[in-house]
Enzyme design. Structure first.
Site, PDB file in Angstrom:
ATOM      1  N   ARG A  34      -7.468   2.110  29.004  1.00 26.96           N
ATOM      2  CA  ARG A  34      -8.506   2.849  29.726  1.00 26.96           C
ATOM      3  C   ARG A  34      -7.975   3.388  31.049  1.00 26.96           C
ATOM      4  O   ARG A  34      -7.248   2.690  31.746  1.00 26.96           O
ATOM      5  CB  ARG A  34      -9.682   1.926  30.027  1.00 26.96           C
ATOM      6  N   HIS A  54      -8.473  -7.393  33.231  1.00 20.89           N
ATOM      7  CA  HIS A  54      -9.447  -6.577  33.964  1.00 20.89           C
ATOM      8  C   HIS A  54     -10.517  -5.960  33.062  1.00 20.89           C
ATOM      9  O   HIS A  54     -11.664  -5.827  33.470  1.00 20.89           O
ATOM     10  CB  HIS A  54      -8.687  -5.468  34.693  1.00 20.89           C
ATOM     11  N   PHE A  71      -6.528   8.908  40.929  1.00 22.68           N
ATOM     12  CA  PHE A  71      -6.467   7.632  40.212  1.00 22.68           C
ATOM     13  C   PHE A  71      -5.358   7.726  39.169  1.00 22.68           C
ATOM     14  O   PHE A  71      -4.960   8.831  38.777  1.00 22.68           O
ATOM     15  CB  PHE A  71      -7.820   7.372  39.524  1.00 22.68           C
ATOM     16  N   GLU A  97      -7.570   0.349  42.407  1.00 20.87           N
ATOM     17  CA  GLU A  97      -6.566   1.394  42.224  1.00 20.87           C
ATOM     18  C   GLU A  97      -6.720   2.458  43.313  1.00 20.87           C
ATOM     19  O   GLU A  97      -5.767   3.167  43.651  1.00 20.87           O
ATOM     20  CB  GLU A  97      -6.804   2.024  40.845  1.00 20.87           C
ATOM     21  N   LEU A 122      -9.932  -8.258  42.572  1.00 20.01           N
ATOM     22  CA  LEU A 122      -9.349  -6.925  42.375  1.00 20.01           C
ATOM     23  C   LEU A 122      -9.040  -6.231  43.698  1.00 20.01           C
ATOM     24  O   LEU A 122      -9.852  -6.232  44.613  1.00 20.01           O
ATOM     25  CB  LEU A 122     -10.345  -6.061  41.594  1.00 20.01           C
ATOM     26  N   ARG A 171      -2.451   2.110  34.011  1.00 14.46           N
ATOM     27  CA  ARG A 171      -2.439   0.680  34.359  1.00 14.46           C
ATOM     28  C   ARG A 171      -1.497  -0.152  33.519  1.00 14.46           C
ATOM     29  O   ARG A 171      -0.868  -1.086  34.020  1.00 14.46           O
ATOM     30  CB  ARG A 171      -3.854   0.124  34.238  1.00 14.46           C
ATOM     31  N   GLN A 184      -6.919  -4.838  28.834  1.00 13.00           N
ATOM     32  CA  GLN A 184      -6.282  -4.241  30.004  1.00 13.00           C
ATOM     33  C   GLN A 184      -6.046  -5.261  31.114  1.00 13.00           C
ATOM     34  O   GLN A 184      -6.934  -6.021  31.462  1.00 13.00           O
ATOM     35  CB  GLN A 184      -7.163  -3.116  30.562  1.00 13.00           C
ATOM     36  N   HIS A 237      -5.112  -5.331  35.086  1.00 12.10           N
ATOM     37  CA  HIS A 237      -5.036  -4.462  36.260  1.00 12.10           C
ATOM     38  C   HIS A 237      -3.806  -4.870  37.059  1.00 12.10           C
ATOM     39  O   HIS A 237      -3.593  -6.056  37.302  1.00 12.10           O
ATOM     40  CB  HIS A 237      -6.298  -4.624  37.109  1.00 12.10           C
TER      41      HIS A 237
HETATM   42  C1  LIG Z   1     -13.865  -5.976  39.947  1.00 10.20           C
HETATM   43  C2  LIG Z   1     -14.074  -4.786  39.053  1.00 10.20           C
HETATM   44  C3  LIG Z   1     -13.946  -3.505  39.565  1.00 10.20           C
HETATM   45  C4  LIG Z   1     -14.128  -2.393  38.729  1.00 10.20           C
HETATM   46  N1  LIG Z   1     -13.993  -1.137  39.269  1.00 10.20           N
HETATM   47  C5  LIG Z   1     -14.229  -0.057  38.471  1.00 10.20           C
HETATM   48  C6  LIG Z   1     -14.173   1.263  39.014  1.00 10.20           C
HETATM   49  O1  LIG Z   1     -13.943   1.468  40.201  1.00 10.20           O
HETATM   50  N2  LIG Z   1     -14.386   2.306  38.172  1.00 10.20           N
HETATM   51  C7  LIG Z   1     -14.667   2.137  36.848  1.00 10.20           C
HETATM   52  O2  LIG Z   1     -14.860   3.119  36.150  1.00 10.20           O
HETATM   53  N3  LIG Z   1     -14.738   0.889  36.325  1.00 10.20           N
HETATM   54  C8  LIG Z   1     -14.533  -0.195  37.106  1.00 10.20           C
HETATM   55  N4  LIG Z   1     -14.616  -1.457  36.560  1.00 10.20           N
HETATM   56  C9  LIG Z   1     -15.103  -1.605  35.181  1.00 10.20           C
HETATM   57  C10 LIG Z   1     -16.607  -1.378  35.159  1.00 10.20           C
HETATM   58  O3  LIG Z   1     -17.171  -1.773  36.370  1.00 10.20           O
HETATM   59  C11 LIG Z   1     -17.277  -2.164  34.037  1.00 10.20           C
HETATM   60  O4  LIG Z   1     -16.631  -1.913  32.811  1.00 10.20           O
HETATM   61  C12 LIG Z   1     -18.741  -1.743  33.903  1.00 10.20           C
HETATM   62  O5  LIG Z   1     -19.399  -1.751  35.147  1.00 10.20           O
HETATM   63  C13 LIG Z   1     -19.465  -2.631  32.910  1.00 10.20           C
HETATM   64  O6  LIG Z   1     -20.822  -2.284  32.933  1.00 10.20           O
HETATM   65  P1  LIG Z   1     -21.801  -2.885  31.846  1.00 10.20           P
HETATM   66  O7  LIG Z   1     -23.134  -2.335  32.168  1.00 10.20           O
HETATM   67  O8  LIG Z   1     -21.244  -2.668  30.514  1.00 10.20           O
HETATM   68  O9  LIG Z   1     -21.755  -4.463  32.117  1.00 10.20           O
HETATM   69  P2  LIG Z   1     -22.161  -5.334  33.403  1.00 10.20           P
HETATM   70  O10 LIG Z   1     -22.386  -4.532  34.612  1.00 10.20           O
HETATM   71  O11 LIG Z   1     -21.197  -6.447  33.474  1.00 10.20           O
HETATM   72  O12 LIG Z   1     -23.561  -5.904  32.990  1.00 10.20           O
HETATM   73  C14 LIG Z   1     -23.674  -6.852  31.960  1.00 10.20           C
HETATM   74  C15 LIG Z   1     -25.099  -7.346  31.924  1.00 10.20           C
HETATM   75  O13 LIG Z   1     -25.268  -8.161  30.787  1.00 10.20           O
HETATM   76  C16 LIG Z   1     -25.973  -9.307  31.121  1.00 10.20           C
HETATM   77  N5  LIG Z   1     -25.609 -10.345  30.158  1.00 10.20           N
HETATM   78  C17 LIG Z   1     -24.369 -10.754  29.792  1.00 10.20           C
HETATM   79  N6  LIG Z   1     -24.455 -11.729  28.869  1.00 10.20           N
HETATM   80  C18 LIG Z   1     -25.772 -11.923  28.641  1.00 10.20           C
HETATM   81  C19 LIG Z   1     -26.511 -12.799  27.800  1.00 10.20           C
HETATM   82  N7  LIG Z   1     -25.936 -13.702  27.003  1.00 10.20           N
HETATM   83  N8  LIG Z   1     -27.860 -12.740  27.834  1.00 10.20           N
HETATM   84  C20 LIG Z   1     -28.498 -11.849  28.647  1.00 10.20           C
HETATM   85  N9  LIG Z   1     -27.836 -10.999  29.461  1.00 10.20           N
HETATM   86  C21 LIG Z   1     -26.502 -11.041  29.444  1.00 10.20           C
HETATM   87  C22 LIG Z   1     -25.622  -9.602  32.542  1.00 10.20           C
HETATM   88  O14 LIG Z   1     -26.652 -10.337  33.162  1.00 10.20           O
HETATM   89  C23 LIG Z   1     -25.509  -8.191  33.110  1.00 10.20           C
HETATM   90  O15 LIG Z   1     -26.767  -7.740  33.557  1.00 10.20           O
HETATM   91  C24 LIG Z   1     -14.435  -2.575  37.371  1.00 10.20           C
HETATM   92  C25 LIG Z   1     -14.576  -3.858  36.862  1.00 10.20           C
HETATM   93  C26 LIG Z   1     -14.382  -4.953  37.688  1.00 10.20           C
HETATM   94  C27 LIG Z   1     -14.488  -6.310  37.076  1.00 10.20           C
END
Ligand SMILES: Cc1cc2nc3c(=O)[nH]c(=O)nc-3n(C[C@H](O)[C@H](O)[C@H](O)COP(=O)(O)OP(=O)(O)OC[C@H]3O[C@@H](n4cnc5c(N)ncnc54)[C@H](O)[C@@H]3O)c2cc1C
Length: 560
Positions: A375, A340, A113, A241, A238, A272, A226, A228
């Site tokens: 990141r 991203h 990566f 990568e 997306l 990135r 960031q 992407h």
């Molecule tokens: C398309 C894509 C691909 C990615 N690929 C990678 C990768 O390969 N490797 C890597 O390391 N990172 C990757 N990332 C980044 C990484 O996936 C995210 O930063 C990470 O998964 C975020 O996890 P989280 O638990 O913080 O949030 P999320 O998984 O987004 O969860 C957020 C939660 O909060 C809840 N929520 C939000 N607002 C409210 C509210 N007002 N009230 C109640 N609940 C709420 C939602 O329902 C959800 O359950 C990627 C991101 C994207 C967008």
């Protein structure tokens, strides 16, 4: 009124991991989520999760790559903790049942990566996030906690200097309600929808970051956004990568592998921020392609062969075929950068503690800071699990000590009075139009390249939109599944954060990581090796600065 010891808001990887830690610590836990947990954006993660598990790799190399990737803004003590936890975290997820891809000898397969010295990204084809999310959900066990599913957090209630609980909107029931809590963990994920073009899901609206800001918590480094490099043209879906990790090439209109001019040593696998700027420059200087959806460059996979493309990049093939009518086995994929990831967020220590007692944060909504100004791919999934667990443990320990929370009916009244006014207006602003204008303004004025005049204009537009938002109107009068109301709530949150991003970016007169200023093109360690802290005040964001923790690596020039 429902009451729990620990309320975790957000049920992606960070929230679920926090909930698991708090449940295992013996606390009464509630998980509040606006989406069904398995619909969280974590499930969209494709490329993989970093851990130095290969024989040639080391925790020290992971630490150095992360520090360098952060453009020396990451806190090195936090990065050391993070990288040491990587191996045990991935192995734990494997034991929880995550089906990772394997190499020929049966070991965890790893792909290269950007910004990493060795292939370090463990993966499950190009569906890593979903594989992790499903395994964690099964491990968490739905009978061990209370789920408030399709509830929107609208406020964190803080009184006498400590958290008392939350106010949320129950979409199915159509009512606002209070939930009392001794500890609240915000794990509400990304805020990418502030921008017009983003790889983030529609739900990624920064609600938790805005709620923390509103509750008086300090936000950190929000100006670092960031982009992407490879999002599919038009839809901004997306293209992982991992596609370049597998050997994909970036080419301009003359068929040149232009990255040789920007990152001669690692080419497509530079970090990135570097690759995104290269693509924008190629297009701006006329060496890209142009089409109805704007300028772009090509990402070529064809030389990898059908077998490898279909097996390692299954989802990518599907997205390209479905959403761009392109077959990556036979033709190049048109790509251009899109928003991203937010490096900044709710400021926390390595235990997820914020500046408000009883309030914790983890995952993309938080800023520890391990990503600093940029990141590295694969570090975010890891962050959700490492710091989700820490936040859950700390929230559980706090709940054990804290006295009973005191939520009052007046808290609900106070939190919802302005929102009720939105629905009683006969005339007013449409939240979806305000949202669209904000997204355009941020794309133009706070994008990959920034300068003073542009950002001032962006700030003027965002402040005007905030004023218009005072008169927002919710036309839909129904209670149940009132998505017009959800739209207004989210738009209000994003407008607050847009202002914080612009104010922080305008003040930072240097270029570092993803913050690239044409009027201040150099990194300025003497003045700017420090974190931006933003707190809410009646006059808008109030900025202050804190030092960066440096342990082993003094800043040097960052070249790839
Ligand atoms: C398309 C894509 C691909 C990615 N690929 C990678 C990768 O390969 N490797 C890597 O390391 N990172 C990757 N990332 C980044 C990484 O996936 C995210 O930063 C990470 O998964 C975020 O996890 P989280 O638990 O913080 O949030 P999320 O998984 O987004 O969860 C957020 C939660 O909060 C809840 N929520 C939000 N607002 C409210 C509210 N007002 N009230 C109640 N609940 C709420 C939602 O329902 C959800 O359950 C990627 C991101 C994207 C967008």
């Amino acid at each position: 009124m429902p009451s729990h010891e620990v309320v975790v808001v957000g049920a992606g990887l960070a929230g679920q991991r926090a909930a698991l830690a708090a449940v295992e610590a013996g606390r009464d836990v509630a998980l509040v989520s606006k989406l069904h947990p398995l619909r969280s954006h974590s499930g969209a993660a494709q490329g993989g999760i970093n851990a130095a598990v290969g024989a040639e790799d080391s925790v020290d190399a992971h630490i150095f790559d992360t520090v360098k990737g952060s453009d020396y803004l990451g806190d090195q003590d936090a990065i050391e903790f993070f990288c040491r936890e990587a191996g045990p975290t991935v192995v734990e997820m494997e034991h929880f049942g995550t089906i990772f891809s394997r190499s020929e000898d049966g070991a965890l397969a790893r792909r290269p990566f950007g910004g990493a010295h060795f292939p370090r990204t463990v993966y499950a084809a190009d569906r890593t996030g979903l594989a992790l999310l499903q395994a964690l959900w099964e491990r968490l066990g739905s009978e061990r906690f209370t789920l408030y599913d399709e509830w929107d957090l609208t406020r964190v209630v803080v009184r006498e200097g400590a958290v008392q609980g939350i106010v949320a909107f129950d979409r199915k029931g159509g009512e606002f309600a209070e939930i009392a809590a001794k500890s609240v963990v915000l794990a509400t994920g990304p805020a990418g929808r502030i921008y017009a073009k983003t790889t983030n899901a529609h739900s990624c609206t920064g609600d938790g970051i805005a709620a923390a800001y509103d509750a008086g918590a300090a936000l950190k480094d929000l100006e670092f956004v960031q982009f992407h490099p490879t999002a599919l043209l038009e839809s901004s879906i997306l293209i992982t990568e991992g596609a370049r990790g597998e050997g994909g090439l970036l080419k301009n209109r003359s068929g040149e592998r232009f990255m040789s001019r920007y990152a001669p040593h690692v080419l497509e696998l530079a970090s990135r921020d570097v690759v995104s700027r290269a693509i924008v420059t190629e297009v701006a200087e006329g060496r890209g392609f142009s089409g109805p959806y704007g300028g772009y460059v090509n990402l070529e996979l064809m030389h990898l062969g059908e077998e490898r493309i279909e097996s390692r990049l299954t989802e990518i093939c599907d997205y390209a075929r479905r959403f761009a009518g392109i077959d990556p086995v036979k033709e190049p994929i048109p790509v251009y950068p899109a928003q991203h990831y937010m490096m900044g967020g709710i400021g926390t220590d390595i235990h997820g503690a914020t500046s408000v007692p009883g309030l914790f944060a983890a995952g993309e909504a938080a800023c520890v800071s391990i990503h600093g100004a940029n990141r590295l791919g694969g570090n975010s999934l890891l962050e959700t699990l490492v710091f989700g667990k820490q936040a859950g443990l700390a929230a559980a320990a706090h709940a054990e000590r804290a006295s009973a929370p005191s939520l009052r009916a007046s808290d609900l009244e106070e939190a919802t009075a302005p929102l009720r006014a939105w629905s009683s207006r006969k005339d007013g602003e449409d939240p979806s139009l305000l949202r669209a204008e904000m997204q355009q303004a941020m794309a133009v004025h706070a994008g990959i390249y920034r300068n003073e005049a542009d950002m001032l204009e962006g700030l003027r537009k965002v402040r005007a939109l905030k004023q218009r938002f005072e008169n927002v109107r919710v036309v839909d009068q129904s209670g149940v599944y009132n998505l017009n109301l959800t739209d207004a709530l989210e738009t209000g949150h994003m407008l607050e954060l847009a202002e914080v991003i612009l104010v922080g970016a305008y003040a930072r007169t240097e270029s570092r990581g993803a913050h690239a200023r044409t009027d201040y093109p150099k990194r300025d360690d003497a003045r700017w090796m420090r974190h931006t802290i933003a707190e809410r005040s009646p006059d808008g964001p109030k900025l202050s600065y804190t030092p960066v923790a440096v342990t082993s690596y003094q800043p040097t020039e960052r070249v790839y």
